[in-house]
Design an enzyme around this catalytic site. Structure first.
Site, PDB file in Angstrom:
ATOM      1  N   ARG A 132      -9.354  11.592  -8.671  1.00  0.00           N
ATOM      2  CA  ARG A 132      -9.576  10.130  -8.607  1.00  0.00           C
ATOM      3  C   ARG A 132      -8.390   9.355  -9.168  1.00  0.00           C
ATOM      4  O   ARG A 132      -8.550   8.241  -9.670  1.00  0.00           O
ATOM      5  CB  ARG A 132     -10.859   9.745  -9.339  1.00  0.00           C
ATOM      6  CG  ARG A 132     -12.109  10.362  -8.728  1.00  0.00           C
ATOM      7  CD  ARG A 132     -13.372   9.662  -9.134  1.00  0.00           C
ATOM      8  NE  ARG A 132     -14.522  10.426  -8.635  1.00  0.00           N
ATOM      9  CZ  ARG A 132     -15.100  11.428  -9.300  1.00  0.00           C
ATOM     10  NH1 ARG A 132     -14.651  11.774 -10.494  1.00  0.00           N
ATOM     11  NH2 ARG A 132     -16.117  12.068  -8.779  1.00  0.00           N
ATOM     12  N   GLU A 159      14.082  -4.850   7.973  1.00  0.00           N
ATOM     13  CA  GLU A 159      13.170  -5.280   6.895  1.00  0.00           C
ATOM     14  C   GLU A 159      13.925  -6.061   5.815  1.00  0.00           C
ATOM     15  O   GLU A 159      13.380  -6.977   5.207  1.00  0.00           O
ATOM     16  CB  GLU A 159      12.453  -4.076   6.267  1.00  0.00           C
ATOM     17  CG  GLU A 159      11.513  -3.340   7.204  1.00  0.00           C
ATOM     18  CD  GLU A 159      10.114  -3.966   7.327  1.00  0.00           C
ATOM     19  OE1 GLU A 159       9.845  -4.982   6.655  1.00  0.00           O
ATOM     20  OE2 GLU A 159       9.304  -3.423   8.109  1.00  0.00           O
ATOM     21  N   GLU A 202      -3.754  -7.872  -0.878  1.00  0.00           N
ATOM     22  CA  GLU A 202      -3.628  -8.410   0.468  1.00  0.00           C
ATOM     23  C   GLU A 202      -4.814  -9.254   0.893  1.00  0.00           C
ATOM     24  O   GLU A 202      -5.424  -9.031   1.937  1.00  0.00           O
ATOM     25  CB  GLU A 202      -3.423  -7.278   1.477  1.00  0.00           C
ATOM     26  CG  GLU A 202      -2.869  -7.785   2.788  1.00  0.00           C
ATOM     27  CD  GLU A 202      -2.368  -6.662   3.681  1.00  0.00           C
ATOM     28  OE1 GLU A 202      -2.839  -5.538   3.546  1.00  0.00           O
ATOM     29  OE2 GLU A 202      -1.483  -6.933   4.494  1.00  0.00           O
ATOM     30  N   ARG A 210       0.144 -12.071   0.750  1.00  0.00           N
ATOM     31  CA  ARG A 210       0.847 -10.850   1.100  1.00  0.00           C
ATOM     32  C   ARG A 210       1.035 -10.721   2.610  1.00  0.00           C
ATOM     33  O   ARG A 210       1.921 -10.006   3.069  1.00  0.00           O
ATOM     34  CB  ARG A 210       0.091  -9.648   0.544  1.00  0.00           C
ATOM     35  CG  ARG A 210       0.850  -8.355   0.663  1.00  0.00           C
ATOM     36  CD  ARG A 210       0.346  -7.343  -0.340  1.00  0.00           C
ATOM     37  NE  ARG A 210       0.906  -6.038  -0.086  1.00  0.00           N
ATOM     38  CZ  ARG A 210       0.771  -5.011  -0.896  1.00  0.00           C
ATOM     39  NH1 ARG A 210       0.095  -5.134  -2.015  1.00  0.00           N
ATOM     40  NH2 ARG A 210       1.312  -3.851  -0.607  1.00  0.00           N
ATOM     41  N   ASN A 217       4.094  -9.542   6.732  1.00  0.00           N
ATOM     42  CA  ASN A 217       3.890  -9.080   8.101  1.00  0.00           C
ATOM     43  C   ASN A 217       4.687  -9.884   9.117  1.00  0.00           C
ATOM     44  O   ASN A 217       4.504  -9.700  10.317  1.00  0.00           O
ATOM     45  CB  ASN A 217       2.402  -9.126   8.455  1.00  0.00           C
ATOM     46  CG  ASN A 217       1.630  -8.045   7.735  1.00  0.00           C
ATOM     47  OD1 ASN A 217       2.106  -6.922   7.608  1.00  0.00           O
ATOM     48  ND2 ASN A 217       0.447  -8.385   7.255  1.00  0.00           N
ATOM     49  N   HIS A 253       5.595  -8.388  12.301  1.00  0.00           N
ATOM     50  CA  HIS A 253       4.868  -7.127  12.407  1.00  0.00           C
ATOM     51  C   HIS A 253       3.713  -7.149  13.404  1.00  0.00           C
ATOM     52  O   HIS A 253       3.334  -6.094  13.912  1.00  0.00           O
ATOM     53  CB  HIS A 253       4.355  -6.691  11.030  1.00  0.00           C
ATOM     54  CG  HIS A 253       5.432  -6.059  10.190  1.00  0.00           C
ATOM     55  ND1 HIS A 253       6.575  -6.730   9.821  1.00  0.00           N
ATOM     56  CD2 HIS A 253       5.549  -4.812   9.669  1.00  0.00           C
ATOM     57  CE1 HIS A 253       7.335  -5.933   9.092  1.00  0.00           C
ATOM     58  NE2 HIS A 253       6.738  -4.766   8.982  1.00  0.00           N
TER      59      HIS A 253
END
Lengths: 382, 382
Positions: free
Chosen positions: A132, A196, A247, A251, A255, A258
């Site tokens: 975990r 990017e 997000e 955020r 993108n 994208h």
């Protein structure tokens, strides 16, 4: 300057802090960092490290990394996976989790991802779920992973329903971006990562975009400008991530380019012979700006400037640049609607009012996208 | 009282809040809750729900749950998995993730786990990783899952290296513990779950242990005492989880009886024909108290009282009670050392100074455990 840069000797790295409270970590950017990895990772207090890499990168750098770690008394294991996107699968996850457990990595120990985005995403996801959650360190070996996937804590694998649809938010404990590793990167991958870098300027930093226009050759050649470009990109991404770790809002700005880019990757069946992610992003950035211009939001001159720069750096900028074509307008729209950023059925785009002035535009009508793409398809085809 | 209890009509449920800040949620405990699931889940704002269940529970309750959700206008899918621990695998994870994606569950939607611990752990883990996290609701259908696995946010699957070694902390948005569902639970499963109920008294609530001694028959029979026992267990677990969500400290108290219990499960190869988890815990609780007594920490009378109560409820209490035996002392010690709670190589036990006075005892020497187990093996064997 370029002489000094060509040497692999370590200089003081640039530190980019990512201030995420109890998940805060540093990104170090500089030439020769891999040789200092042992001391830096040992300082995190781990007693063992499971290195995860692929068959492209492993033979080049795994020994140096392992030696550096062993010199600090860490117990080491190395897992070498097949290179390529297909490794980011459930089977890949099981293999890495098993290897990490086999290496008896406990909660205080570390997984070290040595590779590009595939290795970072997969090893980071394994670290997120073994026991975990164990800690992990990223040693990104491509420009794309140094400026993108190593910042922000997104980890995951692909599903038959789409890319990155299964994963976790898991922040690394440290990122070592050794820019000397990029000296041997194939030019096509270098360019793809550079798309990017440019994106960060386009989102909210017109000064950085202008700097890119002036210095992109040095970034490619490996001068100190490369370190600066990587560090500035990490800073830019970190600033957005800190505002919106999971997000839910801002955020989405990351993108930019994208929604189009992912659709092109889907249309080309993620066949890297035709299109790699950064190339899709380059075309996507140009489309986002031209779409913004066509909606009257952004000066057409800005869209042209974006295209001119990406083209100068050797990147594709038009739908017609995709080898083998990119299908019909309807196929493109379908591919866009499948994107996981679709919310409540409406299309969300990142649009721009100019270079460095991007914004989130939810609820864009499919019809206006269709009309724009129809124009693009016509002008793109010879 | 028992007449009213035997009816399935909904009464006002007991609400147990789990105050985990932005991950806070409620556990509702009561008879007939499943019929109200639709309204309660719709109130969470989801538009779709992917129900995950198994072939034991699905045929009994999935239709009622689905109907309740559909009546509220939610889009529904139902995935039915094979029952049993083997389903908590990488393959099971892939199957559930695929089903959830197939059902077009988005970030605001829900996964609903209808079943015991296996379904809760697996569906919860899938919810944790699909799209890097969607919400989920637990509808636990066994006493064990109502009082244990549905509280605390631990989700996961088994690895060939051990149980629950791969997973995530992912809190549910709501837990509906319908105690009427336990009316049809096999008595052996009821007893096994009851061992965990008793555990909460033994950890830090001597009054609750005494209440259990007085009321266990009503808990089994399904009177209002059952609701009280489930609610009190959830409250007790929630209190520990709130103090230590990610198991860095106090939460280890919940492992009272589990270091021994897990070892027994491992020794019996997780063969539920021989031993189920709760039975291992029952023996483990007795061993923990007798070990504490043998170290002079705890009055022997308390250890005997623990054993007498668990025995009265029909649970095993001695190593010799394990059908087919439980191997050598060395094999038991090895099985204990493999437990994931091992930290830095030392054995950590949860010991007790008396009923309701348990504490974390790190760094227990293997030799003293060996000596104790040798005595137990001798006295256990006829």
């Amino acid at each position: 300057m370029s002489h000094a840069a060509a040497q692999a000797e370590p200089s003081a790295p640039i530190t980019v802090p990512v201030p995420l409270g109890e998940r805060a970590y540093d990104i170090l950017v500089g030439r020769g960092l891999i040789g200092t990895a042992g001391a830096r990772i040992a300082a995190l207090g781990a007693r063992a490290a499971a290195i995860v890499t692929d068959a492209h990168v492993g033979p080049l750098y795994a020994d140096a990394l392992a030696a550096s770690l062993e010199a600090q008394g860490l117990r080491i294991s190395v897992t070498v996976l097949p290179p390529g996107e297909a490794t980011k699968s459930y089977a890949g996850l099981e293999r890495v989790c098993d290897a990490v457990l086999e290496a008896r990595i406990e909660r205080g120990d570390l997984v070290v991802a040595l590779g590009g985005g595939v290795i970072g995403d997969l090893a980071g996801f394994a670290a997120a779920v073994v026991r975990r959650g164990v800690r992990f360190v990223q040693v990104p070996t491509t420009l794309l992973s140094q400026v993108d996937s190593s910042v922000g804590g997104k980890t995951g694998i692909n599903s038959r329903h789409g890319k990155n649809l299964v994963g976790a938010f898991h922040q690394p404990s440290l990122v070592l971006a050794d820019t000397a590793l990029l000296d041997t990167l194939p030019i096509r991958e270098m360019r793809a990562g550079y798309a990017e870098v440019v994106k960060y300027g386009l989102i909210d930093d017109p000064g950085f975009f202008a700097w890119c226009e002036a210095h992109w050759r040095e970034v490619f050649a490996g001068g100190p400008e490369r370190d600066r470009a990587v560090a500035q990109s990490c800073r830019a991404k970190a600033a957005v991530v800190v505002r919106d770790e999971h997000e839910n809002g801002d955020r989405a700005l990351l993108n930019l380019g994208h929604t189009f880019g992912h659709a092109l990757e889907r249309i080309t069946a993620y066949d890297s012979a035709r299109l790699v992610h950064g190339e899709g992003v380059a075309i996507g950035l140009c489309l986002a700006f031209r779409f913004s211009a066509s909606l009257g939001l952004c000066p057409r001159a800005d869209a042209e400037r974006v295209e001119a720069h990406l083209k100068a750096a050797g990147l594709p900028t038009r739908l017609g640049d995709v080898p083998g074509g990119c299908g019909t307008v309807d196929a493109l729209l379908d591919a866009m609607a499948q994107d996981k950023k679709v919310k409540g059925g409406a299309l969300t785009f990142i649009l721009a009012r100019g270079i460095g002035q991007s914004f989130i535009a939810p609820g864009i009508e499919a019809e206006s996208v269709r009309a724009f793409l129809r124009d693009e398809t016509n002008t793109s085809r010879p």
